[in-house]
Every structure is written in C-alpha cells, then in structure tokens.
Design a protein around this motif. Sequence first.
Motif, PDB file in Angstrom:
ATOM      1  N   TYR A  67       2.557   7.264   2.841  1.00 18.72           N
ATOM      2  CA  TYR A  67       2.558   6.167   3.349  1.00 18.72           C
ATOM      3  C   TYR A  67       3.385   5.839   4.565  1.00 18.72           C
ATOM      4  N   ASN A  68       4.070   6.899   4.995  1.00 16.87           N
ATOM      5  CA  ASN A  68       5.074   6.619   6.079  1.00 16.87           C
ATOM      6  C   ASN A  68       5.998   5.598   6.160  1.00 16.87           C
ATOM      7  N   LEU A  69       6.687   5.262   4.929  1.00 19.99           N
ATOM      8  CA  LEU A  69       7.972   4.300   4.772  1.00 19.99           C
ATOM      9  C   LEU A  69       9.123   4.819   5.347  1.00 19.99           C
ATOM     10  N   PRO A  70       9.859   3.898   5.899  1.00 21.33           N
ATOM     11  CA  PRO A  70      11.233   4.333   6.418  1.00 21.33           C
ATOM     12  C   PRO A  70      12.226   5.086   5.340  1.00 21.33           C
ATOM     13  N   ILE A  72      -8.715  -3.852   7.031  1.00 23.26           N
ATOM     14  CA  ILE A  72      -8.677  -2.762   5.877  1.00 23.26           C
ATOM     15  C   ILE A  72      -8.355  -3.450   4.642  1.00 23.26           C
ATOM     16  N   VAL A  73      -7.553  -4.783   4.642  1.00 25.24           N
ATOM     17  CA  VAL A  73      -7.133  -5.634   3.510  1.00 25.24           C
ATOM     18  C   VAL A  73      -8.698  -6.214   2.908  1.00 25.24           C
ATOM     19  N   ARG A  74      -9.350  -6.562   3.819  1.00 22.73           N
ATOM     20  CA  ARG A  74     -10.589  -7.167   3.507  1.00 22.73           C
ATOM     21  C   ARG A  74     -11.636  -6.312   2.881  1.00 22.73           C
ATOM     22  N   TYR A 132      -7.329   3.762   1.356  1.00 25.39           N
ATOM     23  CA  TYR A 132      -6.951   2.544   2.022  1.00 25.39           C
ATOM     24  C   TYR A 132      -5.632   2.266   2.350  1.00 25.39           C
ATOM     25  N   ILE A 133      -4.719   2.584   1.369  1.00 22.68           N
ATOM     26  CA  ILE A 133      -3.214   2.380   1.865  1.00 22.68           C
ATOM     27  C   ILE A 133      -2.766   3.507   3.033  1.00 22.68           C
ATOM     28  N   CYS A 134      -3.408   4.477   2.904  1.00 23.98           N
ATOM     29  CA  CYS A 134      -2.902   5.609   4.032  1.00 23.98           C
ATOM     30  C   CYS A 134      -3.556   4.925   5.402  1.00 23.98           C
ATOM     31  N   LEU A 135      -4.681   4.517   5.473  1.00 28.81           N
ATOM     32  CA  LEU A 135      -5.372   3.874   6.788  1.00 28.81           C
ATOM     33  C   LEU A 135      -4.659   2.643   7.238  1.00 28.81           C
ATOM     34  N   LEU A 136      -4.199   1.688   6.161  1.00 29.00           N
ATOM     35  CA  LEU A 136      -3.325   0.519   6.597  1.00 29.00           C
ATOM     36  C   LEU A 136      -2.272   0.929   7.144  1.00 29.00           C
ATOM     37  N   ASN A 137      -1.442   1.967   6.574  1.00 26.99           N
ATOM     38  CA  ASN A 137      -0.048   2.060   7.310  1.00 26.99           C
ATOM     39  C   ASN A 137      -0.167   2.866   8.436  1.00 26.99           C
ATOM     40  N   ALA A 138      -1.408   3.719   8.593  1.00 22.96           N
ATOM     41  CA  ALA A 138      -1.687   4.431   9.950  1.00 22.96           C
ATOM     42  C   ALA A 138      -1.968   3.372  10.990  1.00 22.96           C
ATOM     43  N   PHE A 193      -4.065  13.072   3.450  1.00 24.81           N
ATOM     44  CA  PHE A 193      -2.992  13.999   4.330  1.00 24.81           C
ATOM     45  C   PHE A 193      -3.202  13.629   5.860  1.00 24.81           C
ATOM     46  N   LEU A 194      -4.603  13.829   6.026  1.00 28.38           N
ATOM     47  CA  LEU A 194      -4.677  13.829   7.519  1.00 28.38           C
ATOM     48  C   LEU A 194      -4.688  12.431   8.303  1.00 28.38           C
ATOM     49  N   ILE A 195      -5.361  11.460   7.575  1.00 31.27           N
ATOM     50  CA  ILE A 195      -4.985  10.091   7.902  1.00 31.27           C
ATOM     51  C   ILE A 195      -3.383   9.747   7.904  1.00 31.27           C
ATOM     52  N   SER A 196      -2.431  10.240   6.963  1.00 34.64           N
ATOM     53  CA  SER A 196      -1.252   9.961   6.978  1.00 34.64           C
ATOM     54  C   SER A 196      -0.474  10.612   8.327  1.00 34.64           C
ATOM     55  N   THR A 197      -1.051  11.903   8.615  1.00 32.02           N
ATOM     56  CA  THR A 197      -0.526  12.277   9.705  1.00 32.02           C
ATOM     57  C   THR A 197      -0.537  11.832  11.037  1.00 32.02           C
ATOM     58  N   CYS A 198      -1.889  11.067  11.110  1.00 32.91           N
ATOM     59  CA  CYS A 198      -2.244  10.123  12.269  1.00 32.91           C
ATOM     60  C   CYS A 198      -1.102   8.889  12.272  1.00 32.91           C
TER      61      CYS A 198
END
Length: 451
Positions: free
Chosen positions: A243-246, A172-174, A153-159, A120-125
């Motif tokens: 994941y902050n999608l539109p 992140i993908v690697r 990983y997905i939260c990080l990728l989208n952040a 949740f914290l990474i998503s906020t970023c």
Amino acid sequence: MGLLNNSLLLQGRLRHAAAAAAAAGRRGVATSTEEYNRRNYAINILEYNTVFGALTALRRHYLLRDAYDDMMLDGVQPKRETFHNIIVGCMKGSRLQDAFYFRDQMKEMGLQPDVNFYNFLISTCGKCRNSDAAIMLLEEMKAHGVKLKGETYICLLNALAATGRTDQVYAIVRDMTAAGLGLNKFCYAGLITAFKNKAPTTEETMTKILEFVQQSKGWKNVERISKDSSENIMMNVSEEELYNLPTAEYVNRRAFVFKQMTIYHVAIHACADLKSKETLEVLLDMLTKDGYTYDAFIVMQAMRCYLRCGDIDSAVKIFEEYTSSKPPSAELYVTLAEGAMIGHTPRGMQLAQETIEKMTSRNFFLNPRMGTDLLLAASGEKTGGYTTANYVWDLMQNRKITPSLPAVEAYYKGLKEREIPSDDPRLLNVSRVLDNLNIRFGPRRNSNAQA
C-alpha cells in the motif's frame, strides 16, 4: 545456482549465453551442450524463477527484463508464477514501464492476469505516482471480469492518494462501502496521504488529517479471508509495502516500527512533509493519551518536522529523550544531522558534525544511501570551512563507499568554490571519482515512470 550469491557475476553473465550462441551461429559452429551449460546461468523455469527472485532480493530490478529476454532466447516457457515473481520485482523497483510490458507478455502467453497480479501492478502505479494508469487497470479488471478483493480497493485508494486525487479516493471508499467492506487502518492511511498530497495545502488539510486519525480509532477490518494475503507473504511483500506506506522500508526492522500505530506513522510523516509543528504536537499528545509510546519511526518523523520548521531545540530534545531509554539507530542520527543542516546555519552545521561524530563513536556506519544524503546536504554550505562535507566524504572513503553522482557533483562544486590549489590531493581524488561516475552514469538518465 551458487552464482546467485554474487550479483555482479549474475549481471555479467546476463545475455552472455545468448550472445555466445549467436556468434557461434554466425561462424557456423555448433555450441556443445557442455559449453552452453557452462556459459548459461539458468536452463529451466525453476532456475529462472530463482534468478528473478534473486534479482529482486539483490535490488537489481533493472536486470529483470534482461533475464526475461534470456529466458525467451533459451526457449523456456514462463508460467503464471514466473510473471508474479517478475511483477513483484517491478513493484519493488518502481519500474512501471517494465510492469506493463510484462503484463502484455503474460497475455501473449495466453495467461490472463489474476487479481493478485493486478494488485501488484496497481501498487506499482502508486509508487510511480501514476493514478491515471491505476484507473485504467481498474477498468481493465472490470472488462475482463476480474473480481476485486479488499486488497485491490486499498491498493487503488493508496495509488490515487499518491497524487492527491481526493475525489477519486472518496469514490473508491464509496465503492468499498457498496461492496460491504469496512474501512481499515490502511484505508484511513490512504485518506491522510491523499490530503497530504492534494495541492494547494490549506487549513482544511491539517484538520482533515486529525479527523481521520480520530475516526480510525473505530476502524473495522476489511472483510477478507486469510488466503488473500498468503501470496503477499510468500512473495515477501508486506501490507505496508503493497500500500506504499512510508513505513514500508522499516517494517521488518526489529523494534523500529510498532504496527498498531500505523495511522500515527502516516499522519506524523505528513506533518513532517507539510512542516506543521502545531499538528505534530497535537498528534503526539493524542498518541500518548491512547497509551502508546514512541517508536523509532515516530521519533524520526517528529525530528524531521521540527527541523524543517527550524526548531532545532525540540528535535534535539525528542532525540535525547528517546535515546536515553532505548537503543538508537543510524537512521535517527542521520535524520538529526541532515535536518540540522537545513539553511546551513553555524549552529546547525556544528550540531550535524557532532551528531555524525557521536554516531561513528557508537560504531554506527554510513551506508551508501545515508552517506549520499548527508554529503548532498553538507555540500550546500556556501560559507564556513566545509568541514562537515569533508568529514562525511572521508568517512565514506575510509569504508570504500562511493556516493551517488549528484552528491559527488555537489561536493566537487563546493570544493571548487573555495580557494583550494588545483593540485590539492582531496580535489584531485574527488575529480577522479567524479570522472569515473560520469563515465558510468553520466550520459544516461533512465526514467521509467511512465507506462
């Protein structure tokens, strides 16, 4: 906890009990238990958890810290569940500074943040477009031995994608591949977003977007156990929001978003932001060949793209084709009207007013956000009779809705630029509303995006 049904009452009572107790202490008078209970809105951890959940549901995220301070003054010890409730509210309200404050508070209470809290914290970023903070959290997780999940990983990728950091997104993908995880549709959505946000935009940008859409057709589920998402469901957090999608704000709307078209949603949204009509039409053709039909979100973003490219005819066509066979929504009308006002051409302003009139005739009404957006767009008209801006203002006044301060400022400025008597009732009314908004919101601009 019946008072939670009224957010204004809740807001008015925040800190009230603490202030009253402090005043009584200064007078040397002991506050009775009965009087304390009458003044207070929560007395134990269960009630405070309910308060935090209610504030989040009511979108009063800015009051979470006040309620937390009251809880501390009441001597109520927060639990892990409490901090999870609060961090979800910070995420939904994009309050990054508060989020890091509560992380620190959690540690002071002797509670080590777990992987879901970090998610949740990474998503906020990501919502606050602070990729450096997201990387810092990743290092913190590794230092404390917190095991990353597929969701992390997905939260990080989208952040990271939010700031166009394509190199870090690929890293992140690697890492995911090295951990034995495949890429799912949310990963490809992040890759598309990363290239959309990468500056400057080049020919490679649109090529990459089309490539990712094509590659996503063979996506594999990220390996995860169903319990990984169970807390998100309990916290009323969809994957799209995490994941902050539109599509996050529309995903729970019936028949508005077809979840199986996530990649197309993100890609077509990117086309609208980047004003690429050619790529949009390729994607719409691909979507049709894949056996999908347009949902409301696809139509809305396609209209945005056409209108931002100055192609009013195509926007009207896709709107009419969709609404001829499916129920329209207020968002579609507002998107068409707002986009038609780009450049404030005579034809566009006429189309905007006709669209809003049709919307009203079908019993769709403006909410504060829609009305504010339309008023801002209409108030930029420098020539003409200002009829669209006046019409939007009147619609909102009839429903006793006050637009935001910037919208009222823009509308007032447009009125003043015209030959209107100083005692004109409309001008006086707008001036009065503007003065009230300046008193309430003018002196402060709360920016809470940095940790």
